[in-house]
Design a protein around this motif. Structure first.
Motif, PDB file in Angstrom:
ATOM      1  N   HIS A 151     121.095  62.760  83.198  1.00 28.05           N
ATOM      2  CA  HIS A 151     121.865  61.563  82.509  1.00 28.05           C
ATOM      3  C   HIS A 151     121.380  60.339  82.869  1.00 28.05           C
ATOM      4  O   HIS A 151     120.468  59.729  81.913  1.00 28.05           O
ATOM      5  CB  HIS A 151     123.155  61.388  82.842  1.00 28.05           C
ATOM      6  CG  HIS A 151     124.141  62.554  82.306  1.00 28.05           C
ATOM      7  ND1 HIS A 151     124.561  63.660  83.072  1.00 28.05           N
ATOM      8  CD2 HIS A 151     124.877  62.381  80.767  1.00 28.05           C
ATOM      9  CE1 HIS A 151     125.336  64.403  82.266  1.00 28.05           C
ATOM     10  NE2 HIS A 151     124.835  63.553  80.843  1.00 28.05           N
ATOM     11  N   ARG A 170     117.701  57.042  65.608  1.00 30.44           N
ATOM     12  CA  ARG A 170     119.980  55.968  66.404  1.00 30.44           C
ATOM     13  C   ARG A 170     119.584  57.535  67.382  1.00 30.44           C
ATOM     14  O   ARG A 170     120.274  56.971  68.781  1.00 30.44           O
ATOM     15  CB  ARG A 170     121.318  56.180  65.166  1.00 30.44           C
ATOM     16  CG  ARG A 170     121.269  55.621  63.956  1.00 30.44           C
ATOM     17  CD  ARG A 170     122.406  55.549  63.633  1.00 30.44           C
ATOM     18  NE  ARG A 170     122.349  56.604  62.719  1.00 30.44           N
ATOM     19  CZ  ARG A 170     121.943  56.889  62.006  1.00 30.44           C
ATOM     20  NH1 ARG A 170     121.099  56.013  60.689  1.00 30.44           N
ATOM     21  NH2 ARG A 170     123.038  57.714  61.061  1.00 30.44           N
ATOM     22  N   LEU A 171     119.459  58.852  67.467  1.00 31.12           N
ATOM     23  CA  LEU A 171     119.383  59.755  68.437  1.00 31.12           C
ATOM     24  C   LEU A 171     118.516  58.852  69.815  1.00 31.12           C
ATOM     25  O   LEU A 171     118.942  59.055  71.088  1.00 31.12           O
ATOM     26  CB  LEU A 171     118.920  60.727  68.578  1.00 31.12           C
ATOM     27  CG  LEU A 171     119.804  61.567  67.368  1.00 31.12           C
ATOM     28  CD1 LEU A 171     119.472  63.294  66.680  1.00 31.12           C
ATOM     29  CD2 LEU A 171     121.582  61.572  67.935  1.00 31.12           C
ATOM     30  N   LYS A 211     119.865  56.601  71.622  1.00 27.36           N
ATOM     31  CA  LYS A 211     121.260  56.234  72.538  1.00 27.36           C
ATOM     32  C   LYS A 211     120.827  56.485  74.204  1.00 27.36           C
ATOM     33  O   LYS A 211     119.904  57.392  74.531  1.00 27.36           O
ATOM     34  CB  LYS A 211     122.083  57.190  72.604  1.00 27.36           C
ATOM     35  CG  LYS A 211     122.612  57.443  70.876  1.00 27.36           C
ATOM     36  CD  LYS A 211     123.305  59.136  70.480  1.00 27.36           C
ATOM     37  CE  LYS A 211     124.156  58.387  69.639  1.00 27.36           C
ATOM     38  NZ  LYS A 211     126.118  58.895  69.475  1.00 27.36           N
ATOM     39  N   THR A 212     121.938  56.122  75.307  1.00 30.98           N
ATOM     40  CA  THR A 212     121.733  56.502  76.803  1.00 30.98           C
ATOM     41  C   THR A 212     122.683  57.438  77.531  1.00 30.98           C
ATOM     42  O   THR A 212     123.348  56.349  77.312  1.00 30.98           O
ATOM     43  CB  THR A 212     120.692  55.230  77.372  1.00 30.98           C
ATOM     44  OG1 THR A 212     120.124  54.506  76.416  1.00 30.98           O
ATOM     45  CG2 THR A 212     120.535  55.260  79.118  1.00 30.98           C
ATOM     46  N   PHE A 271     119.802  59.660  76.002  1.00 26.50           N
ATOM     47  CA  PHE A 271     120.102  60.233  75.132  1.00 26.50           C
ATOM     48  C   PHE A 271     120.588  62.273  75.135  1.00 26.50           C
ATOM     49  O   PHE A 271     120.265  63.058  75.865  1.00 26.50           O
ATOM     50  CB  PHE A 271     117.574  60.923  74.268  1.00 26.50           C
ATOM     51  CG  PHE A 271     117.285  61.569  74.895  1.00 26.50           C
ATOM     52  CD1 PHE A 271     117.456  63.219  75.213  1.00 26.50           C
ATOM     53  CD2 PHE A 271     116.623  60.795  76.087  1.00 26.50           C
ATOM     54  CE1 PHE A 271     116.374  63.148  75.758  1.00 26.50           C
ATOM     55  CE2 PHE A 271     116.323  61.392  76.718  1.00 26.50           C
ATOM     56  CZ  PHE A 271     115.198  62.644  76.888  1.00 26.50           C
ATOM     57  N   LYS A 272     120.796  62.441  73.618  1.00 28.75           N
ATOM     58  CA  LYS A 272     121.177  64.167  73.468  1.00 28.75           C
ATOM     59  C   LYS A 272     119.307  64.731  72.873  1.00 28.75           C
ATOM     60  O   LYS A 272     120.140  66.589  73.038  1.00 28.75           O
ATOM     61  CB  LYS A 272     122.407  64.171  72.311  1.00 28.75           C
ATOM     62  CG  LYS A 272     123.151  63.911  72.562  1.00 28.75           C
ATOM     63  CD  LYS A 272     123.960  64.071  73.968  1.00 28.75           C
ATOM     64  CE  LYS A 272     125.292  63.739  74.347  1.00 28.75           C
ATOM     65  NZ  LYS A 272     125.296  63.613  76.022  1.00 28.75           N
TER      66      LYS A 272
END
Length: 178
Positions: free
Chosen positions: A6, A65-66, A69-70, A72-73
């Motif tokens: 993560h 947008r992806l 994220k942290t 990321f997916k």
């Protein structure tokens, strides 16, 4: 492994420089590259139906947008050669629970057949192995796409004996985590 993965799943950890390429997170200035790839029937022949421009633009906005994220997916990366966008590579999905990271690559036609895909995919595999230590890397591709089959075999993937679309790179424990 879960916590470390993560922490590693940050777009900035995947800026990569090779002998000829800069691989960096997708950015707003990459819209035309994204449209050129995802709306082109020839490029999409083994991926899916080409997207109409408005749907590709929306998909691009979602990809940005992806990336932000942290953790990321999914992560979209732009492949740049001498200041020119050559294509995209991605971590399409990853799971700290299963230890699997799936990768993919798409190049614009002018960069085909010159070793850029091998260079970019090889660098991405190495970085995934460094960031997601112990990861098994998965490639999912159309078995009729002979160029893609040759590429994954050249970059160290092994075919899955049970699934014709699936190829694997086992963990390389010689590559120390960053």
């Amino acid at each position: 492994m879960n916590t470390d993965w993560h922490k590693a799943a940050v777009a900035e950890n995947f800026e990569i420089t090779t002998a000829r390429l800069l691989i960096r997170p997708l950015a707003e200035q990459d819209l035309q590259l994204y449209l050129d790839l995802y709306t082109n029937a020839e490029t999409m022949v083994f991926v899916g139906e080409p997207l109409p421009p408005e749907q590709a633009t929306h998909s691009f906005e979602v990809a940005l947008r992806l990336n932000a994220k942290t953790p990321f997916k999914r992560l979209f990366l732009t492949i740049v050669e001498q200041g020119r966008c050559a294509g995209l590579c991605a971590i399409n999905q990853w799971s700290s629970e299963t230890g699997i990271a799936e990768v993919g690559i798409m190049l614009l036609r002018p960069w085909h057949g010159q070793g850029y895909a091998t260079e970019a995919l090889g660098a991405l595999i190495q970085r995934v192995q460094q960031q997601f230590y112990g990861a098994v890397i998965k490639g999912d591709l159309d078995p009729n796409n002979q160029a893609a089959v040759q590429l994954v075999l050249k970059t160290g993937f092994q075919p899955d004996v049970h699934h014709a679309r699936t190829y694997w790179v086992k963990p390389n424990y010689a590559i120390a985590p960053l």
